[in-house]
Design an enzyme around this catalytic site. Sequence first.
Site, PDB file in Angstrom:
ATOM      1  N   GLU A 153     -19.262  -4.165  11.092  1.00 39.68           N
ATOM      2  CA  GLU A 153     -20.151  -3.307  11.890  1.00 39.68           C
ATOM      3  C   GLU A 153     -21.232  -4.125  12.605  1.00 39.68           C
ATOM      4  O   GLU A 153     -21.626  -3.800  13.733  1.00 39.68           O
ATOM      5  CB  GLU A 153     -20.803  -2.264  10.983  1.00 39.68           C
ATOM      6  CG  GLU A 153     -19.865  -1.142  10.535  1.00 39.68           C
ATOM      7  CD  GLU A 153     -18.968  -1.510   9.374  1.00 39.68           C
ATOM      8  OE1 GLU A 153     -19.085  -2.628   8.851  1.00 39.68           O
ATOM      9  OE2 GLU A 153     -18.131  -0.678   8.999  1.00 39.68           O
ATOM     10  N   ARG A 173     -25.383  -0.877   8.185  1.00 38.23           N
ATOM     11  CA  ARG A 173     -25.112  -2.324   8.157  1.00 38.23           C
ATOM     12  C   ARG A 173     -25.689  -3.007   9.399  1.00 38.23           C
ATOM     13  O   ARG A 173     -25.846  -4.227   9.431  1.00 38.23           O
ATOM     14  CB  ARG A 173     -23.589  -2.563   8.134  1.00 38.23           C
ATOM     15  CG  ARG A 173     -22.943  -2.344   6.770  1.00 38.23           C
ATOM     16  CD  ARG A 173     -22.649  -3.649   6.117  1.00 38.23           C
ATOM     17  NE  ARG A 173     -22.412  -3.515   4.699  1.00 38.23           N
ATOM     18  CZ  ARG A 173     -21.244  -3.749   4.116  1.00 38.23           C
ATOM     19  NH1 ARG A 173     -20.207  -4.063   4.857  1.00 38.23           N
ATOM     20  NH2 ARG A 173     -21.118  -3.653   2.800  1.00 38.23           N
ATOM     21  N   LYS A 212       0.855  -1.181   0.000  1.00 38.08           N
ATOM     22  CA  LYS A 212       0.000   0.000   0.000  1.00 38.08           C
ATOM     23  C   LYS A 212       0.904   1.249   0.000  1.00 38.08           C
ATOM     24  O   LYS A 212       1.807   1.349   0.813  1.00 38.08           O
ATOM     25  CB  LYS A 212      -0.893  -0.014   1.246  1.00 38.08           C
ATOM     26  CG  LYS A 212      -2.005   0.994   1.220  1.00 38.08           C
ATOM     27  CD  LYS A 212      -3.119   0.651   2.215  1.00 38.08           C
ATOM     28  CE  LYS A 212      -4.277   1.631   2.093  1.00 38.08           C
ATOM     29  NZ  LYS A 212      -5.443   1.220   2.887  1.00 38.08           N
TER      30      LYS A 212
END
Length: 637
Positions: A369, A397, A284
């Site tokens: 979540e 969610r 990344k």
Amino acid sequence: MSEYQILSKIEGPEDLKGLTQKELNQLSSEIRDFIIDNVSKTGGHFASNLGIVELTIALHTVFNSPNDKFIFDVGHQCYPHKILTGRKGLFPQNRQLNGMSGFTRRYESPHDFVDAGHASTSISSAMGILLGEELQGKFNYIIPIIGDAALTGGMAYEAMNHLGHLRKKMIVILNDNNMSIDGSVGAISSNLSKMTATKSYQTFKHFADWTMLHIPFIGKSFYSGVMRWKKSVKTFFYKSNIFTDLGLKYIGPIDGHNIGELQRVLKRVKLLEEPVLLHVITKKGKGYKPAEEDPGSYHGVKPFDPKLGLLSSPSSKTTYTNAFTKAILELAKDDDKIVAITAAMMTGTGLSKFFNTYPNRSFDVGITEEHAVTLASGMAIAGMKPVVSIYSTFIQRSIDQIIHDVAIPRLPIVFTLDRAGIVPADGEAHQGLFDISLLKSIPGMLILAPSTEREMLWMLDFALKHNGPSVIRYPKDYVLEEDDTLSKPLVKGQGVLYNNHKNRVLLITYGELVKDALLASNMLTDKGFDTDVYSMRFLSPFNKKELLSTIKSYDMVVVLEDGIIKGGIGEEIESLSRNRSQSIYILGVDGNFLTHGTREDLKKISQLDPNSITNFVIEKSDEVRHREVVERIKNKW
Ligand SMILES: Cc1ncc(C[n+]2csc(CCOP(=O)(O)OP(=O)(O)O)c2C)c(N)n1
Ligand SMILES: CC(=O)[C@@H](O)[C@H](O)COP(=O)(O)O
Ligand SMILES: [Mg+2]
């Protein structure tokens, strides 16, 4: 700025065909330069995009978009895909009003297939497209590209379980950079890195895969012989992993920055007649040292000078997130029952300091979540005071968990919903417009909206003492300055009133919109429309009697909703005053999703900026006056 010798000739993926390896490698460095040049100017998602350049190039050279379809999970890492599919020219307007979206958007290109933004959905979307196309006799490659953190989301396993069951020919690409926004969390992530078997097995595996891919053309019996041999080899050298247990053929890990290797493996995997998970290792932030060293800070960036990197310039103004950080640290000092839970958004929700100060009272559950909410319910049952910090859009969610595991048992859990209301930059999938409408109908749910830093502290303290679930919701914006009105102590269910002219117009709102209401009130009063402002503070439940007695002396009431109108506070106030004389109006997000832009841009679109509010009141006041005249005439007769 590099000259983009090769990139300048790329208008679509077809222009990649015929480029040599050397040219493809040159192209990847030009794309990196392009991303650095552009995102350092506009801001946006940075490190994830730098890490997926070679993988995107390889995908677009081996497969044939848009017949073959790439489904980027979350979609924040789609910039190389957009650069290669004819949208280079849109980057200067990335995430700006009427400019390019920072995520894949179907309306933007035939090469985009989902309007993404929330994690862990790509495999389900891909499967749906694949099955739908198959039913129409179309057989294309539908390829989800999912990050290691998105793979902590339960929905990904629901989809892989289904994929392994149906045994459909689909290649799931796992882009594993061992990073979420902050560090990667969870057993999956840590085990991913151990999924390289011994070297000798890797050699066997490559040979076996090679024979398997080339042998089918010779004879089925030899093929099954190879497969039996491979099975025996595997039992000695290679333990299964979660993907093979779900029925996917696991291949990898391979170097996600080696275009030639990626192309070679993708070409082989294309031939397999089974579901495959291709494990690709990337870095990344690759190619920009500060981002390689600190991918978390470079996940999403504001404009910066690439020569200097991100400079930590603490703003003199306090955001709601800062105010929450201070409030929870303040209250946690004297109450060791307070625990903090985040779903992979520790930095974004302002919990980093809490995590550093109270590591054993801090829980980052990854992009889960649903689990975060029910975990909190268990902790509350055990006598703790959980504070669950989730962006408004992502709490969507967990509505069932909030009802089923929190509200029914009436557990004392505080949900702090950051990025509530109108959200800048990220567009439709990240707006925080629905939390009030979704949550206020849940029995026992307390919803609060602070305007100032002090109200944040008071409200968090109030919520932590509340015998049941509570929500504190606030936008990605700066807090209001303290003033005499907003500094009045909290009174349960009640708001606070400004100016007190008590005659013409009342603007009712909450949170950061109080600022816009006050500006509009001054503009209106200057134009002869004496206007008061009422800050609700308690959105649900609110003291109906107190509110009705406040509004009864006004000719006109306008409710400013930092969210959707349907099911919001305005509609509740309107229904309360239905058989009363004065006219109630509501301004807010009405019946549409909200695009990307600045919060000020989007307030204007929703008529929530001071000028729009002022114009609206003046325009409607004629209507109100007309109605009064009609009323008077009616009463006379
Ligand atoms: C449901 C949901 N929760 C949280 C987020 C916020 N979010 C956006 S990207 C991201 C991390 C993604 O990590 P990964 O999938 O590994 O992709 P990478 O950025 O490393 O390429 C998170 C947590 C989200 N988009 N969706
Ligand atoms: C892609 C994603 O969902 C996150 O990166 C999100 O964009 C973060 O939003 P903030 O930048 O407001 O923290
Ligand atoms: Mg990652």
